[in-house]
Design an enzyme around this catalytic site. Structure first.
Site, PDB file in Angstrom:
ATOM      1  N   TYR A 130       0.861  -1.183   0.000  1.00  0.00           N
ATOM      2  CA  TYR A 130       0.000   0.000   0.000  1.00  0.00           C
ATOM      3  C   TYR A 130       0.895   1.230   0.000  1.00  0.00           C
ATOM      4  O   TYR A 130       1.962   1.219   0.625  1.00  0.00           O
ATOM      5  CB  TYR A 130      -0.888  -0.019   1.256  1.00  0.00           C
ATOM      6  CG  TYR A 130      -2.169   0.753   1.101  1.00  0.00           C
ATOM      7  CD1 TYR A 130      -3.148   0.326   0.217  1.00  0.00           C
ATOM      8  CD2 TYR A 130      -2.395   1.918   1.830  1.00  0.00           C
ATOM      9  CE1 TYR A 130      -4.326   1.034   0.061  1.00  0.00           C
ATOM     10  CE2 TYR A 130      -3.576   2.625   1.684  1.00  0.00           C
ATOM     11  CZ  TYR A 130      -4.537   2.177   0.801  1.00  0.00           C
ATOM     12  OH  TYR A 130      -5.709   2.873   0.640  1.00  0.00           O
ATOM     13  N   GLY A 140     -18.354  -3.915   0.921  1.00  0.00           N
ATOM     14  CA  GLY A 140     -18.759  -2.843   1.829  1.00  0.00           C
ATOM     15  C   GLY A 140     -19.046  -1.564   1.068  1.00  0.00           C
ATOM     16  O   GLY A 140     -20.088  -0.920   1.276  1.00  0.00           O
TER      17      GLY A 140
END
Ligand SMILES: NC(=O)c1ccc[n+]([C@@H]2O[C@H](COP(=O)([O-])OP(=O)(O)OC[C@H]3O[C@@H](n4cnc5c(N)ncnc54)[C@H](OP(=O)(O)O)[C@@H]3O)[C@@H](O)[C@H]2O)c1
Length: 328
Positions: free
Chosen positions: A53, A153
């Protein structure tokens, strides 16, 4: 003593994370001692532990970007917070822990009546959905938006927010059993993410011109989202769950002028004002209090079972989100 998850190097999450005891701490001036209630394990948290990331914290670090806590004790000079009150933890706090001391000004009060689980998950996925539905194509009543990973989500938040602001959704999913479930959750059109999608989208939307596509999968699925759009439409890519590169047919660029853009909530937070962020939290927590978000939970693990929790969170086909904390 409260416990926290830490990682000292990057690697496979289940082999990298460990649990440590935190020293007991008291809040100083302007600070609040909090007890964490729930924090989700989001894909970006796992990517962060893997070292994949773009945000890297000084090691050792505690993962977890969002979560909800209750106030245990307020430090000198703190006003506006009382013991027992629920609060959103600050972005990037390292929420996979049982508690800690936080600057009061970085907390956001959670109104009474908001389920803890929805509060814990408000700052990333619903905020991402909110921004993507507002910031790229001005929302017009009745307009359609098409997305893949409709049961994620973010995908569920897109459906809920679209309903709230008068948009209609086409959601692509990779498991047939999700079609009925997501339709019951308010999805206008829910389809399998396969080669029939283009024709089915056209039929089910009666040929409507669609200008906004949301892609968090990549690969062939991203192409399907792009293929559903009208001339000048925008594909917003915000995830790559399949880990496959996107394939963009040349004709979509030349003849349909489809725009391919990216969105990253972290970048939005870096450039937004505090007032803009707080206005968004208030709006979305208000929706959560009305019951607009019903994010399915696969399981809640205590912090001490972090290896099992991250292993589960990395599995596809889950019944919902994996969280850490005290339970629902
Ligand atoms: N850019 C941003 O600021 C931002 C913000 C929030 C989220 N995101 C990204 O959005 C994506 C979804 O996040 P989330 O928290 O909503 O996810 P989530 O609730 O954990 O759901 C994961 C979704 O990905 C699907 N999936 C898993 N593996 C897949 C694969 N190999 N191929 C295709 N689909 C796969 C799952 O389908 P099944 O249920 O069928 O397994 C599910 O729909 C992630 O990539 C995340 O990093 C980005």
């Amino acid at each position: 003593m409260p416990k926290a998850v830490v990682y000292r190097q990057y690697g496979v999450p289940a082999e990298t994370v460990e649990v440590v005891d935190l020293p007991a701490a008291a809040p100083g001036p302007g600070q609040v001692l909090v007890e964490n209630v729930l924090a989700p394990i989001n894909p970006a948290d796992l990517n962060t532990v893997e070292g994949k990331y773009p945000v890297r914290y000084p090691l050792p670090a505690t993962p977890g970007v969002e979560g909800v806590a209750t106030v245990a004790e307020v430090g000198p000079g703190v006003t506006g917070f009382q013991p027992g009150q629920a609060v959103l933890l600050p972005h990037g706090y390292g929420t996979w822990r049982e508690g800690g001391v936080v600057e009061a000004e970085s907390l956001f009060p959670v109104p009474e009546g908001v389920p803890y689980a929805e509060a814990a998950m408000i700052k990333i996925n619903p905020c991402t959905a909110w921004r993507m539905l507002h910031d790229f194509v001005a929302p017009q009543p009745g307009a359609w938006v098409v997305q893949n990973a409709g049961n994620s989500g973010v995908g569920r938040a897109v459906i809920a927010i679209a309903q709230k602001i008068g948009l209609r959704t086409v959601s692509l999913v990779r498991r047939p059993e999700l079609i009925e479930e997501l339709t019951a959750a308010g999805g206008d059109v829910v389809l399998l993410d396969d080669d029939n999608a283009k024709a089915e989208i056209k039929a089910r939307t009666e040929g409507a011109k669609i200008y906004l596509g949301l892609n968090s999968v990549g690969g062939e699925s991203a192409t399907r989202v792009a293929n559903a759009l009208a001339q000048g439409g925008k594909v917003i890519t915000f995830g790559a769950m399949s880990r496959q590169p996107m394939k963009i047919p040349t004709g979509l660029l030349i003849f349909k002028d489809i725009r391919f853009l990216g969105f990253w909530m972290t970048r939005w937070y870096q450039s937004a004002t505090e007032a803009d962020a707080r206005a968004m939290y208030a709006e979305l927590l208000g929706m959560a209090r009305e019951g607009a978000f019903k994010t399915p939970i696969d399981r809640v693990y205590p912090v001490t079972e972090i290896q099992e929790a991250v292993t589960r969170a990395l599995q596809g086909g889950r019944a919902g989100k994996v969280l850490l904390g005290k339970g629902l």
